[in-house]
Design a protein around this motif. Structure first.
Motif, PDB file in Angstrom:
ATOM      1  N   UNK A  73      27.817  46.783  36.359  1.00  0.00           N
ATOM      2  CA  UNK A  73      27.460  45.461  36.874  1.00  0.00           C
ATOM      3  C   UNK A  73      26.415  44.814  35.947  1.00  0.00           C
ATOM      4  N   UNK A  74      26.363  43.464  36.014  1.00  0.00           N
ATOM      5  CA  UNK A  74      25.348  42.721  35.268  1.00  0.00           C
ATOM      6  C   UNK A  74      24.038  42.789  36.029  1.00  0.00           C
ATOM      7  N   UNK A  75      22.951  42.946  35.313  1.00  0.00           N
ATOM      8  CA  UNK A  75      21.618  42.961  35.936  1.00  0.00           C
ATOM      9  C   UNK A  75      20.916  41.600  35.853  1.00  0.00           C
ATOM     10  N   UNK A  76      21.518  40.684  35.079  1.00  0.00           N
ATOM     11  CA  UNK A  76      20.957  39.323  34.986  1.00  0.00           C
ATOM     12  C   UNK A  76      22.088  38.370  34.594  1.00  0.00           C
ATOM     13  N   UNK A  77      21.905  37.098  34.833  1.00  0.00           N
ATOM     14  CA  UNK A  77      22.988  36.155  34.474  1.00  0.00           C
ATOM     15  C   UNK A  77      23.231  36.110  32.971  1.00  0.00           C
ATOM     16  N   UNK A  78      24.473  35.847  32.590  1.00  0.00           N
ATOM     17  CA  UNK A  78      24.854  35.718  31.189  1.00  0.00           C
ATOM     18  C   UNK A  78      24.361  34.346  30.691  1.00  0.00           C
ATOM     19  N   UNK A  79      23.709  34.286  29.528  1.00  0.00           N
ATOM     20  CA  UNK A  79      23.204  33.048  28.946  1.00  0.00           C
ATOM     21  C   UNK A  79      23.692  32.917  27.516  1.00  0.00           C
ATOM     22  N   UNK A  80      23.639  31.670  26.946  1.00  0.00           N
ATOM     23  CA  UNK A  80      24.066  31.432  25.576  1.00  0.00           C
ATOM     24  C   UNK A  80      22.961  31.827  24.621  1.00  0.00           C
ATOM     25  N   UNK A  81      23.367  32.353  23.502  1.00  0.00           N
ATOM     26  CA  UNK A  81      22.420  32.713  22.466  1.00  0.00           C
ATOM     27  C   UNK A  81      21.951  31.444  21.759  1.00  0.00           C
ATOM     28  N   UNK A  82      21.017  31.556  20.874  1.00  0.00           N
ATOM     29  CA  UNK A  82      20.480  30.395  20.164  1.00  0.00           C
ATOM     30  C   UNK A  82      21.523  29.711  19.285  1.00  0.00           C
ATOM     31  N   UNK A  83      22.434  30.478  18.719  1.00  0.00           N
ATOM     32  CA  UNK A  83      23.455  29.873  17.853  1.00  0.00           C
ATOM     33  C   UNK A  83      24.506  29.128  18.654  1.00  0.00           C
ATOM     34  N   UNK A  84      24.494  29.287  19.952  1.00  0.00           N
ATOM     35  CA  UNK A  84      25.447  28.597  20.802  1.00  0.00           C
ATOM     36  C   UNK A  84      26.846  29.146  20.780  1.00  0.00           C
ATOM     37  N   UNK A  85      27.075  30.193  20.003  1.00  0.00           N
ATOM     38  CA  UNK A  85      28.429  30.776  19.919  1.00  0.00           C
ATOM     39  C   UNK A  85      28.541  32.074  20.722  1.00  0.00           C
ATOM     40  N   UNK A  86      27.512  32.810  20.873  1.00  0.00           N
ATOM     41  CA  UNK A  86      27.558  34.116  21.564  1.00  0.00           C
ATOM     42  C   UNK A  86      26.798  34.032  22.868  1.00  0.00           C
ATOM     43  N   UNK A  87      27.012  35.046  23.698  1.00  0.00           N
ATOM     44  CA  UNK A  87      26.377  35.086  25.008  1.00  0.00           C
ATOM     45  C   UNK A  87      25.494  36.336  25.093  1.00  0.00           C
ATOM     46  N   UNK A  88      24.296  36.102  25.675  1.00  0.00           N
ATOM     47  CA  UNK A  88      23.421  37.246  25.895  1.00  0.00           C
ATOM     48  C   UNK A  88      23.734  37.847  27.268  1.00  0.00           C
ATOM     49  N   UNK A  89      23.758  39.224  27.294  1.00  0.00           N
ATOM     50  CA  UNK A  89      24.091  39.887  28.562  1.00  0.00           C
ATOM     51  C   UNK A  89      23.142  41.063  28.774  1.00  0.00           C
ATOM     52  N   UNK A  90      23.058  41.474  29.987  1.00  0.00           N
ATOM     53  CA  UNK A  90      22.313  42.680  30.365  1.00  0.00           C
ATOM     54  C   UNK A  90      23.097  43.344  31.505  1.00  0.00           C
ATOM     55  N   UNK A  91      23.619  44.574  31.231  1.00  0.00           N
ATOM     56  CA  UNK A  91      24.431  45.266  32.257  1.00  0.00           C
ATOM     57  C   UNK A  91      23.957  46.715  32.428  1.00  0.00           C
ATOM     58  N   UNK A  92      24.370  47.256  33.531  1.00  0.00           N
ATOM     59  CA  UNK A  92      24.009  48.652  33.841  1.00  0.00           C
ATOM     60  C   UNK A  92      25.263  49.368  34.373  1.00  0.00           C
ATOM     61  N   UNK A  93      25.411  50.628  33.978  1.00  0.00           N
ATOM     62  CA  UNK A  93      26.543  51.435  34.424  1.00  0.00           C
ATOM     63  C   UNK A  93      26.090  52.869  34.703  1.00  0.00           C
ATOM     64  N   UNK A  94      26.805  53.538  35.577  1.00  0.00           N
ATOM     65  CA  UNK A  94      26.504  54.954  35.885  1.00  0.00           C
ATOM     66  C   UNK A  94      27.379  55.835  34.991  1.00  0.00           C
ATOM     67  N   UNK A  95      26.784  56.808  34.333  1.00  0.00           N
ATOM     68  CA  UNK A  95      27.532  57.616  33.361  1.00  0.00           C
ATOM     69  C   UNK A  95      27.422  59.125  33.624  1.00  0.00           C
ATOM     70  N   UNK A  96      26.731  59.531  34.680  1.00  0.00           N
ATOM     71  CA  UNK A  96      26.467  60.975  34.876  1.00  0.00           C
ATOM     72  C   UNK A  96      27.703  61.775  35.267  1.00  0.00           C
ATOM     73  N   UNK A  97      28.720  61.157  35.925  1.00  0.00           N
ATOM     74  CA  UNK A  97      29.893  61.917  36.381  1.00  0.00           C
ATOM     75  C   UNK A  97      31.168  61.199  36.097  1.00  0.00           C
ATOM     76  N   UNK A  98      32.303  61.800  36.568  1.00  0.00           N
ATOM     77  CA  UNK A  98      33.593  61.167  36.378  1.00  0.00           C
ATOM     78  C   UNK A  98      33.707  59.965  37.282  1.00  0.00           C
ATOM     79  N   UNK A  99      34.620  59.120  36.937  1.00  0.00           N
ATOM     80  CA  UNK A  99      34.834  57.916  37.732  1.00  0.00           C
ATOM     81  C   UNK A  99      35.413  58.306  39.089  1.00  0.00           C
ATOM     82  N   UNK A 100      34.777  57.830  40.173  1.00  0.00           N
ATOM     83  CA  UNK A 100      35.215  58.157  41.527  1.00  0.00           C
ATOM     84  C   UNK A 100      36.486  57.391  41.901  1.00  0.00           C
TER      85      UNK A 100
END
Length: 321
Positions: free
Chosen positions: A294-321
């Motif tokens: 899931x995203x931990x914050x809203x997606x925003x445009x980078x300074x160049x206006x072409x890319x998007x800044x993101x911040x996400x988090x995922x669980x990696x300790x076990x197999x996918x339930x």
């Protein structure tokens, strides 16, 4: 041809066997043990009264005063030298004035003629009824009589004519020996079987001990296998950081790069820029290693206006339930 076995046939066979054993024992026992000479004959009168100081003696030659034996000389083939007493016994009524049932006789070899194949012997005989009182007196005095001294002639008594004073007779001894041999023949196989059973029981006890130790080792091995399986399953269920980073680099598209990574308590936080940040959630979830992305914050445009800044988090300790 069928031969019927009857009780008389069995009895005859037993008697033959006993006779064979008796002959064998008589040949085996030294003569000195059977017929021991004393220094002087023990004298009795014709009525059987002792003419000596009575003492216990093992074997003795007794003299009966006033009794003269009948003496005859006979000639037989040399081959019969071993059976002279039996051959004379069949003719004793012809050779002497005594009937066979009352005749007491001895056969003494005088000369053997090898050239003519003949043997000469003297037969000394007496009426048993004349000597029986002395023999009875000797028996009562516990004297084992082996011979009679009659008017200068020695008459050796056959074993069946000697007074019995309670000692074990040759026939009884043979029967006893025969019974002992039969008992030994029966007991020996049983003893061998018992020894074999004891050896088998000892081996069985050793095998039981080995089986017990083997079972204990098998139990410990199963326990260690179970523990090793748990560790393997845990390792398979738990991703390591290197694998998580490798998997993340594989699932992120080429137009996306990470500017920050945080690994803590099975949670992986990723910050960065992407040409299409909205698609990252689905792409990361496609991995079997990551879930609950899931995203931990809203997606925003980078300074160049072409890319998007993101911040996400995922669980990696076990197999996918």
């Amino acid at each position: 041809m069928t031969r019927t076995v009857t009780s008389s046939t069995i009895r005859a066979g037993v008697l033959r066997a006993l006779a064979w054993w008796r002959h064998g024992l008589q040949q085996a026992v030294p003569l000195v043990l059977l017929d021991r000479e004393d220094e002087a004959p023990l004298r009795f009168d014709a009525n059987g009264r002792p003419l000596f100081d009575t003492n216990d003696k093992a074997w003795a030659t007794i003299t009966i005063e006033g009794l003269r034996p009948v003496r005859r000389r006979v000639v037989y083939p040399l081959a019969a030298v071993g059976d002279l007493r039996a051959m004379v016994g069949h003719r004793i009524a012809e050779l002497t004035p005594f009937a066979a049932e009352v005749a007491l006789f001895d056969v003494q070899v005088v000369e053997c003629h090898a050239e003519s194949g003949k043997v000469t012997a003297d037969v000394v005989a007496v009426d048993r009824r004349r000597v029986q009182p002395a023999l009875d007196q000797a028996r009562d005095m516990k004297i084992r009589v082996k011979a009679l001294h009659l008017d200068g002639r020695v008459l050796r008594l056959a074993r069946e004519w000697r007074p019995r004073i309670g000692i074990l007779t040759p026939t009884a001894a043979l029967v006893l020996v025969n019974l002992l041999l039969i008992g030994a023949a029966i007991a020996l196989p049983l003893t061998q079987k018992q020894l074999r059973i004891e050896r088998l029981e000892s081996r069985l006890a050793d095998l039981r001990l080995v089986a017990k130790e083997t079972l204990a080792l098998s139990t410990r091995l199963d326990e260690r296998k179970a523990a090793a399986g748990y560790v393997t399953r845990f390792r398979r269920a738990t991703a390591n950081p290197a694998r998580a980073l490798d998997e993340l680099s594989r699932v992120l598209p080429d137009h996306t790069w990470a500017t920050g990574l945080t690994l803590k308590d099975g949670e992986l936080s990723v910050t960065g820029q992407s040409g299409h940040a909205a698609a990252l959630i689905a792409q990361v979830e496609d991995s079997s290693l990551f879930h609950q992305t899931r995203f931990t914050s809203p997606v925003t445009l980078a300074r160049d206006g072409e890319r998007e800044r993101f911040s996400l988090m995922t669980t990696w300790a076990g197999k996918k339930r």
